[in-house]
Design a protein around this motif. Structure first.
Motif, PDB file in Angstrom:
ATOM      1  N   LYS A  75     -14.260  -9.668  50.613  1.00  0.00           N
ATOM      2  CA  LYS A  75     -13.488 -10.740  49.987  1.00  0.00           C
ATOM      3  C   LYS A  75     -13.470 -10.499  48.481  1.00  0.00           C
ATOM      4  N   CYS A  76     -12.422 -10.962  47.839  1.00  0.00           N
ATOM      5  CA  CYS A  76     -12.274 -10.822  46.392  1.00  0.00           C
ATOM      6  C   CYS A  76     -13.440 -11.516  45.684  1.00  0.00           C
ATOM      7  N   CYS A  77     -13.983 -10.857  44.686  1.00  0.00           N
ATOM      8  CA  CYS A  77     -15.124 -11.420  43.960  1.00  0.00           C
ATOM      9  C   CYS A  77     -14.707 -12.564  43.031  1.00  0.00           C
ATOM     10  N   LYS A  78     -13.416 -12.716  42.776  1.00  0.00           N
ATOM     11  CA  LYS A  78     -12.937 -13.784  41.891  1.00  0.00           C
ATOM     12  C   LYS A  78     -12.467 -15.013  42.663  1.00  0.00           C
ATOM     13  N   CYS A  79     -11.635 -14.792  43.690  1.00  0.00           N
ATOM     14  CA  CYS A  79     -11.014 -15.938  44.359  1.00  0.00           C
ATOM     15  C   CYS A  79     -11.382 -16.083  45.836  1.00  0.00           C
ATOM     16  N   GLY A  80     -11.974 -15.064  46.423  1.00  0.00           N
ATOM     17  CA  GLY A  80     -12.388 -15.150  47.816  1.00  0.00           C
ATOM     18  C   GLY A  80     -11.349 -14.721  48.836  1.00  0.00           C
ATOM     19  N   LYS A  81     -10.164 -14.293  48.384  1.00  0.00           N
ATOM     20  CA  LYS A  81      -9.137 -13.806  49.310  1.00  0.00           C
ATOM     21  C   LYS A  81      -9.509 -12.412  49.809  1.00  0.00           C
ATOM     22  N   GLN A  82      -8.724 -11.910  50.747  1.00  0.00           N
ATOM     23  CA  GLN A  82      -8.945 -10.573  51.292  1.00  0.00           C
ATOM     24  C   GLN A  82      -8.816  -9.529  50.181  1.00  0.00           C
ATOM     25  N   ALA A  83      -9.803  -8.683  50.042  1.00  0.00           N
ATOM     26  CA  ALA A  83      -9.787  -7.651  49.002  1.00  0.00           C
ATOM     27  C   ALA A  83      -8.901  -6.481  49.419  1.00  0.00           C
ATOM     28  N   VAL A  84      -8.323  -5.815  48.424  1.00  0.00           N
ATOM     29  CA  VAL A  84      -7.495  -4.634  48.678  1.00  0.00           C
ATOM     30  C   VAL A  84      -8.073  -3.380  48.034  1.00  0.00           C
ATOM     31  N   ALA A  85      -8.943  -3.562  47.038  1.00  0.00           N
ATOM     32  CA  ALA A  85      -9.496  -2.399  46.339  1.00  0.00           C
ATOM     33  C   ALA A  85     -10.766  -2.777  45.592  1.00  0.00           C
ATOM     34  N   PHE A  86     -11.553  -1.753  45.327  1.00  0.00           N
ATOM     35  CA  PHE A  86     -12.713  -1.917  44.458  1.00  0.00           C
ATOM     36  C   PHE A  86     -12.300  -1.497  43.055  1.00  0.00           C
ATOM     37  N   TRP A  87     -12.824  -2.197  42.057  1.00  0.00           N
ATOM     38  CA  TRP A  87     -12.478  -1.861  40.677  1.00  0.00           C
ATOM     39  C   TRP A  87     -13.613  -2.245  39.767  1.00  0.00           C
ATOM     40  N   PRO A  88     -13.942  -1.550  38.740  1.00  0.00           N
ATOM     41  CA  PRO A  88     -13.379  -0.261  38.331  1.00  0.00           C
ATOM     42  C   PRO A  88     -13.968   0.884  39.142  1.00  0.00           C
ATOM     43  N   VAL A  89     -13.198   1.909  39.292  1.00  0.00           N
ATOM     44  CA  VAL A  89     -13.646   3.099  40.010  1.00  0.00           C
ATOM     45  C   VAL A  89     -13.621   4.251  39.003  1.00  0.00           C
ATOM     46  N   ILE A  90     -14.429   4.120  37.994  1.00  0.00           N
ATOM     47  CA  ILE A  90     -14.444   5.095  36.910  1.00  0.00           C
ATOM     48  C   ILE A  90     -15.622   6.048  37.055  1.00  0.00           C
ATOM     49  N   ASP A  91     -16.750   5.483  37.380  1.00  0.00           N
ATOM     50  CA  ASP A  91     -17.997   6.234  37.364  1.00  0.00           C
ATOM     51  C   ASP A  91     -18.905   5.677  38.458  1.00  0.00           C
ATOM     52  N   PRO A  92     -19.553   6.535  39.207  1.00  0.00           N
ATOM     53  CA  PRO A  92     -20.446   6.032  40.262  1.00  0.00           C
ATOM     54  C   PRO A  92     -21.598   5.179  39.727  1.00  0.00           C
ATOM     55  N   ASP A  93     -21.908   5.325  38.454  1.00  0.00           N
ATOM     56  CA  ASP A  93     -22.989   4.541  37.861  1.00  0.00           C
ATOM     57  C   ASP A  93     -22.547   3.137  37.455  1.00  0.00           C
ATOM     58  N   ILE A  94     -21.237   2.908  37.419  1.00  0.00           N
ATOM     59  CA  ILE A  94     -20.707   1.589  37.069  1.00  0.00           C
ATOM     60  C   ILE A  94     -20.407   0.854  38.375  1.00  0.00           C
ATOM     61  N   PRO A  95     -20.989  -0.310  38.581  1.00  0.00           N
ATOM     62  CA  PRO A  95     -20.740  -1.020  39.839  1.00  0.00           C
ATOM     63  C   PRO A  95     -19.283  -1.463  39.965  1.00  0.00           C
ATOM     64  N   SER A  96     -18.716  -1.242  41.126  1.00  0.00           N
ATOM     65  CA  SER A  96     -17.351  -1.672  41.422  1.00  0.00           C
ATOM     66  C   SER A  96     -17.410  -2.920  42.286  1.00  0.00           C
ATOM     67  N   HIS A  97     -16.421  -3.779  42.118  1.00  0.00           N
ATOM     68  CA  HIS A  97     -16.373  -5.025  42.876  1.00  0.00           C
ATOM     69  C   HIS A  97     -15.043  -5.120  43.611  1.00  0.00           C
ATOM     70  N   PRO A  98     -15.018  -5.806  44.753  1.00  0.00           N
ATOM     71  CA  PRO A  98     -13.767  -5.945  45.504  1.00  0.00           C
ATOM     72  C   PRO A  98     -12.843  -6.992  44.873  1.00  0.00           C
ATOM     73  N   TYR A  99     -11.544  -6.677  44.838  1.00  0.00           N
ATOM     74  CA  TYR A  99     -10.543  -7.577  44.265  1.00  0.00           C
ATOM     75  C   TYR A  99      -9.330  -7.665  45.183  1.00  0.00           C
ATOM     76  N   CYS A 100      -8.711  -8.840  45.220  1.00  0.00           N
ATOM     77  CA  CYS A 100      -7.415  -8.974  45.883  1.00  0.00           C
ATOM     78  C   CYS A 100      -6.363  -8.418  44.918  1.00  0.00           C
ATOM     79  N   ARG A 101      -5.137  -8.258  45.367  1.00  0.00           N
ATOM     80  CA  ARG A 101      -4.096  -7.647  44.530  1.00  0.00           C
ATOM     81  C   ARG A 101      -3.859  -8.443  43.247  1.00  0.00           C
TER      82      ARG A 101
END
Length: 68
Positions: free
Chosen positions: A7-33
């Motif tokens: 689920k989206c970490c901001k609104c709780g809707k279905q997530a479509v992607a993890f972001w940011p996907v810059i560096d494996p050391d930076i945690p990514s979070h799920p987001y809806c569109r």
């Protein structure tokens, strides 16, 4: 883990992607569109200032053209 399983970490809707996907050391979070686009826009504005919004719109338009 897939974004579609989260689920989206901001609104709780279905997530479509993890972001940011810059560096494996930076945690990514799920987001809806919608929330993902907002986060990307905020990052572009933070990096490029007011011109960031225009660059973001141009980038999205190019992506839409490639899909057709």
């Amino acid at each position: 883990m897939k974004a579609s399983e989260c689920k989206c970490c901001k609104c709780g809707k279905q997530a479509v992607a993890f972001w940011p996907v810059i560096d494996p050391d930076i945690p990514s979070h799920p987001y809806c569109r919608k929330c993902l686009d907002k986060e990307k826009l905020q990052a572009m504005i933070a990096i490029y200032g007011d011109k960031g919004e225009e660059l973001f719109k141009q980038f999205n338009n190019q992506l839409k053209k490639k899909k057709t």
